[in-house]
Write a protein that holds these residues in place. Sequence first.
Motif, PDB file in Angstrom:
ATOM      1  N   LEU A 192       1.020  -1.175   0.060  1.00  0.00           N
ATOM      2  CA  LEU A 192      -0.176  -0.024   0.163  1.00  0.00           C
ATOM      3  C   LEU A 192       1.050   1.360   0.024  1.00  0.00           C
ATOM      4  N   ASP A 193       2.043   1.020   0.936  1.00  0.00           N
ATOM      5  CA  ASP A 193       2.867   2.229   0.725  1.00  0.00           C
ATOM      6  C   ASP A 193       3.576   2.654  -0.494  1.00  0.00           C
ATOM      7  N   VAL A 194       3.939   1.540  -1.343  1.00  0.00           N
ATOM      8  CA  VAL A 194       4.208   1.869  -2.648  1.00  0.00           C
ATOM      9  C   VAL A 194       3.271   2.592  -3.340  1.00  0.00           C
ATOM     10  N   LEU A 195       2.207   1.937  -3.508  1.00  0.00           N
ATOM     11  CA  LEU A 195       0.997   2.292  -4.217  1.00  0.00           C
ATOM     12  C   LEU A 195       0.929   4.043  -3.716  1.00  0.00           C
ATOM     13  N   GLN A 196       0.800   4.050  -2.436  1.00  0.00           N
ATOM     14  CA  GLN A 196       0.444   5.571  -1.990  1.00  0.00           C
ATOM     15  C   GLN A 196       1.360   6.512  -2.460  1.00  0.00           C
ATOM     16  N   LYS A 197       2.786   6.119  -2.552  1.00  0.00           N
ATOM     17  CA  LYS A 197       3.786   6.909  -2.913  1.00  0.00           C
ATOM     18  C   LYS A 197       3.554   7.150  -4.333  1.00  0.00           C
ATOM     19  N   ALA A 198       3.338   6.198  -5.235  1.00  0.00           N
ATOM     20  CA  ALA A 198       3.175   6.232  -6.379  1.00  0.00           C
ATOM     21  C   ALA A 198       2.108   7.474  -6.729  1.00  0.00           C
ATOM     22  N   ILE A 199       0.958   7.326  -6.115  1.00  0.00           N
ATOM     23  CA  ILE A 199      -0.199   8.111  -6.240  1.00  0.00           C
ATOM     24  C   ILE A 199       0.498   9.660  -5.800  1.00  0.00           C
ATOM     25  N   CYS A 200       0.922   9.588  -4.959  1.00  0.00           N
ATOM     26  CA  CYS A 200       1.710  10.893  -4.416  1.00  0.00           C
ATOM     27  C   CYS A 200       2.267  11.841  -5.582  1.00  0.00           C
ATOM     28  N   VAL A 201       3.138  11.125  -6.284  1.00  0.00           N
ATOM     29  CA  VAL A 201       3.871  11.932  -7.191  1.00  0.00           C
ATOM     30  C   VAL A 201       3.183  11.829  -8.734  1.00  0.00           C
ATOM     31  N   GLY A 202       2.032  10.966  -8.537  1.00  0.00           N
ATOM     32  CA  GLY A 202       1.413  10.464  -9.977  1.00  0.00           C
ATOM     33  C   GLY A 202       0.599  11.651 -10.322  1.00  0.00           C
ATOM     34  N   SER A 203      -0.138  11.512 -11.365  1.00  0.00           N
ATOM     35  CA  SER A 203      -0.775  12.723 -11.989  1.00  0.00           C
ATOM     36  C   SER A 203      -2.113  12.599 -11.278  1.00  0.00           C
ATOM     37  N   GLU A 204      -2.712  13.765 -11.404  1.00  0.00           N
ATOM     38  CA  GLU A 204      -4.301  14.095 -10.720  1.00  0.00           C
ATOM     39  C   GLU A 204      -5.024  12.787 -10.789  1.00  0.00           C
ATOM     40  N   SER A 205      -4.976  12.244 -12.096  1.00  0.00           N
ATOM     41  CA  SER A 205      -5.941  11.179 -12.342  1.00  0.00           C
ATOM     42  C   SER A 205      -5.627  10.162 -11.363  1.00  0.00           C
ATOM     43  N   MET A 206      -4.598   9.758 -10.842  1.00  0.00           N
ATOM     44  CA  MET A 206      -4.284   8.745 -10.153  1.00  0.00           C
ATOM     45  C   MET A 206      -4.614   8.975  -8.413  1.00  0.00           C
ATOM     46  N   GLN A 207      -4.830  10.386  -8.346  1.00  0.00           N
ATOM     47  CA  GLN A 207      -5.094  10.614  -6.766  1.00  0.00           C
ATOM     48  C   GLN A 207      -6.501  10.414  -6.572  1.00  0.00           C
ATOM     49  N   ILE A 208      -7.416  10.134  -7.150  1.00  0.00           N
ATOM     50  CA  ILE A 208      -8.629   9.522  -7.008  1.00  0.00           C
ATOM     51  C   ILE A 208      -8.676   8.191  -6.083  1.00  0.00           C
ATOM     52  N   MET A 209      -7.264   7.707  -6.370  1.00  0.00           N
ATOM     53  CA  MET A 209      -7.209   6.709  -5.611  1.00  0.00           C
ATOM     54  C   MET A 209      -7.090   6.539  -4.154  1.00  0.00           C
ATOM     55  N   TYR A 210      -6.962   7.709  -3.646  1.00  0.00           N
ATOM     56  CA  TYR A 210      -6.707   7.791  -2.300  1.00  0.00           C
ATOM     57  C   TYR A 210      -7.709   7.231  -1.545  1.00  0.00           C
ATOM     58  N   PRO A 211      -8.736   7.695  -1.736  1.00  0.00           N
ATOM     59  CA  PRO A 211      -9.988   7.106  -0.679  1.00  0.00           C
ATOM     60  C   PRO A 211     -10.071   5.467  -0.746  1.00  0.00           C
TER      61      PRO A 211
ATOM     62  N   GLU B 236     -14.930  11.958  -1.116  1.00  0.00           N
ATOM     63  CA  GLU B 236     -15.205  10.448  -0.763  1.00  0.00           C
ATOM     64  C   GLU B 236     -15.500  10.428   0.641  1.00  0.00           C
ATOM     65  N   LYS B 237     -15.542  11.555   1.679  1.00  0.00           N
ATOM     66  CA  LYS B 237     -16.103  11.359   3.023  1.00  0.00           C
ATOM     67  C   LYS B 237     -15.096  10.408   3.788  1.00  0.00           C
ATOM     68  N   VAL B 238     -13.776  10.843   3.356  1.00  0.00           N
ATOM     69  CA  VAL B 238     -12.692   9.866   4.037  1.00  0.00           C
ATOM     70  C   VAL B 238     -12.784  10.226   5.496  1.00  0.00           C
ATOM     71  N   LEU B 239     -12.903  11.407   6.047  1.00  0.00           N
ATOM     72  CA  LEU B 239     -12.719  11.613   7.426  1.00  0.00           C
ATOM     73  C   LEU B 239     -13.867  10.995   8.277  1.00  0.00           C
ATOM     74  N   GLN B 240     -15.214  11.127   7.470  1.00  0.00           N
ATOM     75  CA  GLN B 240     -16.152  10.221   8.263  1.00  0.00           C
ATOM     76  C   GLN B 240     -15.625   8.777   8.236  1.00  0.00           C
ATOM     77  N   ASN B 241     -15.496   8.239   7.248  1.00  0.00           N
ATOM     78  CA  ASN B 241     -14.928   6.749   7.323  1.00  0.00           C
ATOM     79  C   ASN B 241     -13.935   6.624   8.553  1.00  0.00           C
ATOM     80  N   ILE B 242     -13.045   7.480   8.547  1.00  0.00           N
ATOM     81  CA  ILE B 242     -12.134   7.203   9.475  1.00  0.00           C
ATOM     82  C   ILE B 242     -12.701   7.359  10.886  1.00  0.00           C
ATOM     83  N   ILE B 243     -13.599   8.194  11.186  1.00  0.00           N
ATOM     84  CA  ILE B 243     -14.227   8.207  12.406  1.00  0.00           C
ATOM     85  C   ILE B 243     -15.024   7.144  12.663  1.00  0.00           C
TER      86      ILE B 243
END
Length: 1719
Positions: free
Chosen positions: A1341-1360, A1435-1442
């Motif tokens: 997951l870490d690898v993914l997240q780092k890739a998203i981090c530096v990746g294009s905007e389109s990739m960042q929808i993967m955060y949620p 994507e209401k990530v905060l709500q999900n975390i809570i």
Amino acid sequence: MSGTSSPEAVKKLLENMQGDLRGLSLECRKKFPPVKEAAESGIIKVKTIAARNTDILAALKENSSEVVQPFLMGCGTKEPKITQLCLAAIQRLMSHEVVSEAAAGNIINMLWQLMENSLEELKLLQTVLVLLTTNTVVHDEALSKAIVLCFRLHFTKDNITNNTAAATVRQVVTVVFERVVAEDERYKDTIDQPVAVQGNSNRRSVSTLKPCAKDAYMLFQDLCQLVNADAPYWLVGMTEMTRTFGLELLESVLNDFPQVFLQHQEFSFLLKERVCPLVIKLFSPNIKFRQGSSTSSSPAPVEKPYFPICMRLLRVVSVLIKQFYSLLVTECEIFLSLLVKFLDADKPQWLRAVAVESIHRLCVQPQLLRSFCQSYDMKQHSTKVFRDIVNALGSFIQSLFLVPSTGNASATPNQTGSNASGNTGSAQTNQGVLGMGGGATVLPAFEYRGTWIPILNVTVQGSAKATYLEMLDKVEPPTIPEGYAMSVAFHCLLDLVRGITTMIEGELGEAETVSQTTTDTTSLPAQSSEQQDLQSVSDQSEKELVSRAVWEEMVNACWCGLLAALSLLLDASTDEAATENILKAELTMAALCGRLGLVTSRDAFITAICKGSLPPHYALTVLNSTTAALSSKSYSIQGQNVQMISPSSESHQQVVAVGQPLALQPQGTVMLTSKNIQCMRTLLNLAHCHGAVLGTSWQLVLATLQHLVWILGLKPGVGGALKPGRAVEGPSTVLTTAVMTDLPVISNILSRLFESSQYLDDVSLHHLINALCSLSLEAMDMAYGNNKEPSLFAVAKLLETGLVNMHRIEILWRPLTGHLLEVCQHPNSRMREWGAEALTSLIKAGLTFSHDPPLSQNQRLQLLLLNPLKELSNISHPDIRIKQLECVLQILQSQGDSLGPGWPLVLGVMGAIRSDQGESLIRTAFQCLQLVVTDFLPTMPCTCLQIVVEVAGSFGLHNQELNISLTSIGLLWNISDYFFQRGEIIEKELNKEEAVLQKQAEEKGVMLNRPFHPAPPFDCLWLCLYAKLGELCVDPRPAVRKSAGQTLFSTIGAHGTLLQHSTWHTVIWKVLFHLLDRVRESSTTADKEKIESGGGNILIHHSRDTAEKQWAETWVLTLAGVARIFNTRRYLLQPLGDFSQAWDVLLDHIQSAALSKNNEVSLAALKSFQEILQIVSPVRESEKPDTPPAINVSVPVVVGTTTATSLGRSFMRTDSIGERLGRYNGSEPPVITDEIEDLNLWWAAWNSWYRIGSESTRPPITCDKLTFIPSQPFLTALIQIFPALYQHIKTGFSMDDLQKLGVILHGAVSVPISSDASPFILPSYTEAVLTSLQEAVLTALDVLQKAICVGSESMQIMYPAIFDQLLAFVEFSCKPPQYGQLETKHIANAKYNQIQLFAPAEWVALNYVPFAERSLEVVVDLYQKTACHKAVVTEKVLQNIIKMLRIPLSLKYSCPSESTWKLAVSSLLKVLSIGLPVARQHASSGKFDSMWPELANTFEDFLFTKSTPPDNLSIQEFQKNESIDVEVVQLISTEILPYANFIPKEFVGQIMTMLNKGSIHSQSSSFTEAEIDIRMREEFSKVCFETLLQFSFSNKVTSPQEGYISRMALSVLLKRSQDVLHRYIEDERLSGKCPLPRQQVTEIIFVLKAVSTLIDSLKKTQPENVDANTWAQVIALYPTLVECITCSSSEVCSALKEALVPFKDFMHPPASKVQNGES
């Protein structure tokens, strides 16, 4: 004549004459004056003649009448003295031939007178003799008178005179015929026309004859007349005559002067017309005579008894037949028939004896016999004379045995049986026979059924010296000694055989040489006209045909009779010499029949010898059938049958051996006599000397020999020679010393017999082989169904025959080996063993023999010789195969270098061994193979190398002996090495061969058929090797699979570089993938049963104790090997067209392995996956290959453990990829294709990875003992592959893919551990450590997240999505994931769970707490980074975390681990500190609306948890926990309430209610009194209260809303206080004296304090902020407080005091209404 005509002689004659005359005159002086005067005048006459003539003798002869006259006169005186003187003088004159015809006539007349007066008879005879012998002047009447004179003198009373006269007559008769001979000699040149002979009755005038001949004719005619008792025509004056004398004279004339009769027709006529009728007439009484009838006198007036006549007649007949046969064919037929009749049993003994003697005379004249045969036997309607003679002899001999002889010395039969003891000789001793006293001498004899007949020495062989035919002086019939007739008959037979055979063989020999020479001459270029030559040849052959017909007829006519007689004699013979002679006769006849091709007769004779060799009544079918055939033809001789007398068993012979008969059922023992042995030797002799003519009768001969050899106990030894050995069963063979010494000789002859087969022509050799084969077949039949010792004679002799005929082995090889191969299949082991022994010996001998041309130049012969060796492979008997292989081994050792084209056959033999054929067999075959591989690879044609590979491979597959299989794999490695070293040479040779084959195929118009065809031949060789190893890789035995696998990958690794590039295609698809398919199939279907032990006492490790586990190892090895090849040889494989397909197939295999229900396999599959993706463990410095620095290649490492250690070769080849690349071109780095640039390949890999992941982590549907659950290392490895894989596919990695990944990660983490593995994987409960799997998941997951981090905007929808994934993991801390319906034990038990072997595996859930906590940390970190991201907000990530944190927070003390909720709180605080500002920011958008209630509930659940703290919680801990609660309230007071106007009202309301709830002390029921002060969350309540109040009366009311919060809070608080107080008062009242529970007291105290605090706060607040309603509520408390005063607790009292004090401020005097109203 010169003696009498010389001058001296003449002179002497004259003197003598004068002297004689003087003497005469003196004698007659007194008595006979006329005579005296005549004498004196004679003297004068003589003198005158002498004086006048020169030729005195002629003159004397002229005047002889006068000269003789005085002497004649003197004779006339009848005075003895004078007569004698005169006769002497006359004789002198006659001897000087000075007598004229006239004088001679006078002399004869004078002699006649003297005869009539019976004077001087002897002198007379002498004178006649002198007169007739000295000259030929006496003729006609004078001659006849002289002869009659002699005859008459013969019949005087005086014996001497008689005899002298007889002699004179004989001489005179001879003289008469001698004159004829002389006369013919004189006239032989003048040929006169023969005049037809008149049959006139006046016999005197035979006008055509010359004078001497006429005399002879007349004389002979009269002799016939006289014998016939008729009056003579010419011999006038005969007074008497005896027939005996007449017959003697006739005989002597016929015997001495045959030419006279043959040359003159007149004489021939006499023979026919006179002699023959005479003889026949004279014979008649003998013919009519029957023994025992009264003797009838002969009709002629012959007073003598008739023995003399009969005997003389027989003599005459003998002469007639001998000399005039050609003239008297018909007559001879009669004579011969008569002779035959005289042998009849009813004739007198003497007659039979003389008849036999006569026949003997004929038997010694083979030419004569031949004529008989031609004249009679070969003519139609003629008596078969020759046959009758032979048959008569046979019958005669039989009759002698059957009828007791009437001879006077017949022995009594019982004499013979008495002494059967037998002397050292082979004949019987008989006492008293023929007056032999004492029995000291052993008499040779025949003996049959009690008849004993001695053998007399009657004649020298080949001459018919008769005894009784010579008894001319006997008048009475002589007594014939016993055995005489038999002996003569016996000799007849022997001489007959000897004569015929010698004659025919001689002529045959001549014919052969002539035909050879004529054929030779014709074959030469013809000098004379060819026609002439051809003519002579055809004449020749015609003549030969005629002769051959005669020979055949002779044999056909005589063989039956001969055989009958000889067999009988053989059976009866007790004398070794006689036996020898009989056998010799039978042998020569057999040989003769053989030469003439007369099969029946040949076989009959051979059968007789064979029967003689065997014990009596011995059951031998071959012989019996032959005899039956013979005896069915009966040969009659004038109505009398010749019986084939079968051998009698009583012949008294010395037994020399006792043995066992060769038969199916044991029948006791049989005995061999010395005669049997003698016959055996004859048989051997026959076979040895006449093998060429035996033809089909080899069968008889060999069958008999086989039986004899068996009875004598001879057993075959090396090379087939028979040696004396012991019989195996039954009463053992007994041999006398006599035979013991013979045995080596016999066995020697036997061997020599077969050695001599090398001189036989091809046809005869085939006969011999066929006979041996059929004999062997019989022996085989007999040996079926029992394991008795079989007869190995035939097999042994086939071997011997083969060995001596090596020089022409081709012509007999097929029948010979064909039969031996049949023998090899026989169920009887001894039989088989010898068959194989013979066959292998022949093959070895054939190969070592120096043929011409040598084998190396005669491949066809070599293959022919080796072929039977191959054929042996079709026989399943292990003992045969052992022999076969031993033979191969010996051939290899002796001929290995020169086998050439024979290699395929030899290798085929080794390869034909099947697994079920026993260890020793396989071991021997393998030994051969090892020899081939170590020594002979370089010498064999390269085309055979493929066969070597096949054979070596087949040994690997044998499951009898593991070591052999393993060694054979080693051999394959050695072979591959050999290919590698000699690669160029092999390649050249194979290409050459290929070209030839290609050409042949094209000519035939067919495709070249070869495995792996399109590849070049050398590559095909490699492919065959790989394919073989591939087969071994799926052997049922694990060790073999392992070894083969290592070898296969090692050879491909080490030598693969030799292959053409295109061949790699085949290697990949046909070898490697094919192997993978098979391994996969076997592994998936392997048996799961436990294997108890590995055979013997080998213990099997539990990781290998089922077939499935053992296959797993194979699968691992294979997959790893293939992956390694893909990795190391990628530079070769990628340029191939279908690399991507291959890649897919490989991935498919990796996938199926990874999904196999075996941890070992699945894990290894992932390792291979890693390897082909080139995610390789870092290379240690020492192992790094020297890569040229220019090239940046990731060089995969060769994993050391999988080297083919068993073969002791390291796997690393010198040409590592680096070097290989370095070879290209040093100057510029080549384009590297090693990194897989082709995205498709990576995506294929991703798909495989996904399938593996989803399959392996999907929970099972049903749960039972056998449910397979993937292991942790597997899952770890699986997840670890992702990061590297992701690097290559990140560009196209979509949300879908992320979803897929999430499923897998979640699944992987959910998988439980089997309880027996848990101690190794689980950390002990107290440590909070992540398992490597969990690490891997987070890393992914870490690898993914780092890739998203530096990746294009389109990739960042993967955060949620990533948050979702992590939050799911966080949840595990309180709710471990369920894996299907599998029941997992709680982790805590795992420690104490004692695992029993074989119990169903129990599954243990992991301790997910550390993982969940770590995930939570990650979430927080990530949130901190991404809180403001659009996707995160949306994507209401905060709500999900809570929402997620609410779970552990609400559980609080009920959490599996205390750390969880603590971490959850701190995380919540961190998240909120970042998230709330964001939420406020987006308040208007409504994106966070649903979050607030979630947050409120979370606070509520945490601060007022339903779980009780554990009993053992220490005070310090409690305080720590309280401080956490306080922190939360502080967060509310700092982060939420101040911004209430941005926050939904309901939420604020909930918060207020909550603070309110917290501000009133909630008590816990479980605390002890002592701790009560602390246990009340006083600090917490206080903070809550303060917060509540703070917000209730906040001075800065910025909006009505805030006021609303305050009011709401106050009313809640006051209501609550009211309730508590009321309850307290009630309880206080009820409890009476008892103190209330501590907690209730504490609560009331807290309320009281709170009231005082409230009033203080109200006072501080600006009045306008306080609602009137509130005041009212405060004041309403007062009465309740007052009621509390009665309480007994001092603490309550003091608190109450404090609470009541502030009420003083409310104590105002009541104001006037007006005032109020005004104001």
